[in-house]
Motif scaffolding. Structure first.
Motif, PDB file in Angstrom:
ATOM      1  N   ALA A   1       0.814  -1.219   0.000  1.00  0.00           N
ATOM      2  CA  ALA A   1       0.000   0.000   0.000  1.00  0.00           C
ATOM      3  C   ALA A   1       0.844   1.263   0.000  1.00  0.00           C
ATOM      4  N   GLY A   2       2.136   1.128   0.173  1.00  0.00           N
ATOM      5  CA  GLY A   2       2.992   2.310   0.181  1.00  0.00           C
ATOM      6  C   GLY A   2       3.109   2.896   1.570  1.00  0.00           C
ATOM      7  N   LEU A   3       2.949   4.190   1.672  1.00  0.00           N
ATOM      8  CA  LEU A   3       3.149   4.907   2.926  1.00  0.00           C
ATOM      9  C   LEU A   3       1.831   5.083   3.677  1.00  0.00           C
ATOM     10  N   ALA A   4       1.956   5.311   4.971  1.00  0.00           N
ATOM     11  CA  ALA A   4       0.796   5.628   5.801  1.00  0.00           C
ATOM     12  C   ALA A   4       0.723   7.147   5.961  1.00  0.00           C
ATOM     13  N   TYR A   5      -0.483   7.666   5.934  1.00  0.00           N
ATOM     14  CA  TYR A   5      -0.711   9.092   6.131  1.00  0.00           C
ATOM     15  C   TYR A   5      -1.628   9.355   7.321  1.00  0.00           C
ATOM     16  N   GLU A   6      -2.511   8.416   7.573  1.00  0.00           N
ATOM     17  CA  GLU A   6      -3.488   8.547   8.650  1.00  0.00           C
ATOM     18  C   GLU A   6      -3.518   7.264   9.472  1.00  0.00           C
ATOM     19  N   ALA A   7      -4.169   7.315  10.622  1.00  0.00           N
ATOM     20  CA  ALA A   7      -4.255   6.154  11.506  1.00  0.00           C
ATOM     21  C   ALA A   7      -4.888   4.953  10.797  1.00  0.00           C
ATOM     22  N   GLU A   8      -5.866   5.218   9.948  1.00  0.00           N
ATOM     23  CA  GLU A   8      -6.564   4.143   9.240  1.00  0.00           C
ATOM     24  C   GLU A   8      -5.649   3.356   8.310  1.00  0.00           C
ATOM     25  N   ASP A   9      -4.520   3.954   7.925  1.00  0.00           N
ATOM     26  CA  ASP A   9      -3.586   3.289   7.009  1.00  0.00           C
ATOM     27  C   ASP A   9      -2.769   2.205   7.696  1.00  0.00           C
ATOM     28  N   LEU A  10      -2.704   2.237   9.029  1.00  0.00           N
ATOM     29  CA  LEU A  10      -1.919   1.244   9.768  1.00  0.00           C
ATOM     30  C   LEU A  10      -2.804   0.037  10.054  1.00  0.00           C
ATOM     31  N   VAL A  11      -2.533  -1.067   9.382  1.00  0.00           N
ATOM     32  CA  VAL A  11      -3.391  -2.248   9.512  1.00  0.00           C
ATOM     33  C   VAL A  11      -2.637  -3.486   9.990  1.00  0.00           C
ATOM     34  N   ASP A  12      -1.327  -3.511   9.849  1.00  0.00           N
ATOM     35  CA  ASP A  12      -0.521  -4.639  10.297  1.00  0.00           C
ATOM     36  C   ASP A  12       0.322  -4.191  11.489  1.00  0.00           C
ATOM     37  N   TRP A  13       0.417  -5.057  12.491  1.00  0.00           N
ATOM     38  CA  TRP A  13       1.104  -4.712  13.727  1.00  0.00           C
ATOM     39  C   TRP A  13       2.042  -5.832  14.146  1.00  0.00           C
ATOM     40  N   GLU A  14       3.076  -5.483  14.886  1.00  0.00           N
ATOM     41  CA  GLU A  14       3.946  -6.456  15.535  1.00  0.00           C
ATOM     42  C   GLU A  14       4.085  -6.034  16.990  1.00  0.00           C
ATOM     43  N   PHE A  15       3.895  -6.999  17.891  1.00  0.00           N
ATOM     44  CA  PHE A  15       3.994  -6.761  19.321  1.00  0.00           C
ATOM     45  C   PHE A  15       5.236  -7.492  19.821  1.00  0.00           C
ATOM     46  N   TRP A  16       6.203  -6.743  20.352  1.00  0.00           N
ATOM     47  CA  TRP A  16       7.496  -7.282  20.775  1.00  0.00           C
ATOM     48  C   TRP A  16       7.545  -7.355  22.295  1.00  0.00           C
ATOM     49  N   PHE A  17       7.840  -8.541  22.786  1.00  0.00           N
ATOM     50  CA  PHE A  17       7.901  -8.814  24.221  1.00  0.00           C
ATOM     51  C   PHE A  17       9.297  -9.289  24.603  1.00  0.00           C
ATOM     52  N   VAL A  18       9.695  -9.019  25.853  1.00  0.00           N
ATOM     53  CA  VAL A  18      10.813  -9.749  26.434  1.00  0.00           C
ATOM     54  C   VAL A  18      10.170 -10.946  27.122  1.00  0.00           C
ATOM     55  N   ASP A  19      10.801 -12.130  26.992  1.00  0.00           N
ATOM     56  CA  ASP A  19      10.139 -13.355  27.448  1.00  0.00           C
ATOM     57  C   ASP A  19      10.094 -13.521  28.961  1.00  0.00           C
ATOM     58  N   ASP A  20      11.027 -12.903  29.684  1.00  0.00           N
ATOM     59  CA  ASP A  20      11.047 -13.003  31.144  1.00  0.00           C
ATOM     60  C   ASP A  20      11.678 -11.730  31.684  1.00  0.00           C
ATOM     61  N   ILE A  21      10.851 -10.853  32.229  1.00  0.00           N
ATOM     62  CA  ILE A  21      11.325  -9.546  32.666  1.00  0.00           C
ATOM     63  C   ILE A  21      12.357  -9.659  33.780  1.00  0.00           C
ATOM     64  N   ASP A  22      12.362 -10.768  34.515  1.00  0.00           N
ATOM     65  CA  ASP A  22      13.310 -10.941  35.614  1.00  0.00           C
ATOM     66  C   ASP A  22      14.646 -11.522  35.162  1.00  0.00           C
ATOM     67  N   ASP A  23      14.747 -11.976  33.924  1.00  0.00           N
ATOM     68  CA  ASP A  23      15.994 -12.534  33.389  1.00  0.00           C
ATOM     69  C   ASP A  23      16.906 -11.367  33.000  1.00  0.00           C
ATOM     70  N   PRO A  24      18.180 -11.378  33.430  1.00  0.00           N
ATOM     71  CA  PRO A  24      19.074 -10.263  33.070  1.00  0.00           C
ATOM     72  C   PRO A  24      19.327 -10.146  31.566  1.00  0.00           C
ATOM     73  N   THR A  25      19.189 -11.222  30.817  1.00  0.00           N
ATOM     74  CA  THR A  25      19.333 -11.177  29.355  1.00  0.00           C
ATOM     75  C   THR A  25      18.146 -11.899  28.713  1.00  0.00           C
ATOM     76  N   PRO A  26      16.971 -11.271  28.795  1.00  0.00           N
ATOM     77  CA  PRO A  26      15.785 -11.953  28.282  1.00  0.00           C
ATOM     78  C   PRO A  26      15.793 -12.074  26.761  1.00  0.00           C
ATOM     79  N   GLY A  27      15.166 -13.125  26.259  1.00  0.00           N
ATOM     80  CA  GLY A  27      14.961 -13.290  24.828  1.00  0.00           C
ATOM     81  C   GLY A  27      13.748 -12.495  24.396  1.00  0.00           C
ATOM     82  N   GLN A  28      13.393 -12.622  23.130  1.00  0.00           N
ATOM     83  CA  GLN A  28      12.257 -11.871  22.618  1.00  0.00           C
ATOM     84  C   GLN A  28      11.195 -12.797  22.042  1.00  0.00           C
ATOM     85  N   VAL A  29       9.976 -12.319  22.124  1.00  0.00           N
ATOM     86  CA  VAL A  29       8.829 -12.998  21.537  1.00  0.00           C
ATOM     87  C   VAL A  29       8.088 -11.936  20.732  1.00  0.00           C
ATOM     88  N   VAL A  30       7.857 -12.207  19.450  1.00  0.00           N
ATOM     89  CA  VAL A  30       7.152 -11.270  18.584  1.00  0.00           C
ATOM     90  C   VAL A  30       5.836 -11.910  18.161  1.00  0.00           C
TER      91      VAL A  30
END
Length: 184
Positions: free
Chosen positions: A67-96
């Motif tokens: 679709a090219g570029l986004a200009y308005e909020a309605e243009d954003l339709v795909d999302w990625e949510f990035w997590f650290v897998d264990d907040i208490d781990d000093p070197t946590p991995g990631q979960v997307v």
């Protein structure tokens, strides 16, 4: 709403009947923007089923592929949510957890840490729609490639997360997710 008209004809030796059937298909340009905070909560529930100590630390929003570029909020339709897998781990991995076409995808798991990000809870003060409006009110009218909500290590003051807009010329503009302040 967009419309597609299908002409159906019944042919028995000769054309004997025809009917006009209209099917209503939502036009993506007429759809309301996603409630990002509700999606963040739902993504957290999904990830915590497998990683109970996970914390959401970044969110990316993209326009529909091709679709090219986004200009308005309605243009954003795909999302990625990035997590650290264990907040208490000093070197946590990631979960997307991807979200495309209105559906959450499969978890993408890596032992690599998420770098450059403070692992604090993301705020829910300024919506991404409001962040886009703040850009527009400041005279920034160009389209952007994506938006990223995160708290950066490189910007320690003020102490808040930012909506970071990435532009085609490799420039970035950040809008405070609590204050609404712009950093260019």
């Amino acid at each position: 709403m967009g419309r597609i008209t299908i002409l159906a004809c019944l042919l028995v030796g000769v054309l004997t009947a025809g009917c006009d059937i209209s099917i209503i298909i939502p036009d993506p340009n007429d759809m309301a923007p996603e409630d990002l905070f509700a999606l963040m909560d739902e993504a957290t529930d999904i990830v915590r089923d497998e990683f109970p100590d996970a914390r959401l630390v970044e969110v990316f929003g993209f326009p529909d592929q091709g679709a090219g570029l986004a200009y308005e909020a309605e243009d954003l339709v795909d999302w990625e949510f990035w997590f650290v897998d264990d907040i208490d781990d000093p070197t946590p991995g990631q979960v997307v957890l991807p979200y495309e076409n209105g559906v959450f995808g499969n978890l993408l798991i890596s032992d690599e840490p998420i770098t450059g990000t403070v692992y604090d809870r993301l705020p829910e003060d300024v919506t991404y729609q409001e962040a886009i409006d703040i850009l527009r009110d400041d005279g920034i009218t160009s389209g952007f490639e994506n938006i990223n909500l995160r708290k950066l290590l490189q910007i320690p003051e003020p102490d808040e997360a930012y909506y970071i807009f990435a532009f085609p010329d490799d420039s970035f503009i950040a809008v405070g997710a609590e204050s609404g302040d712009i950093i260019e």
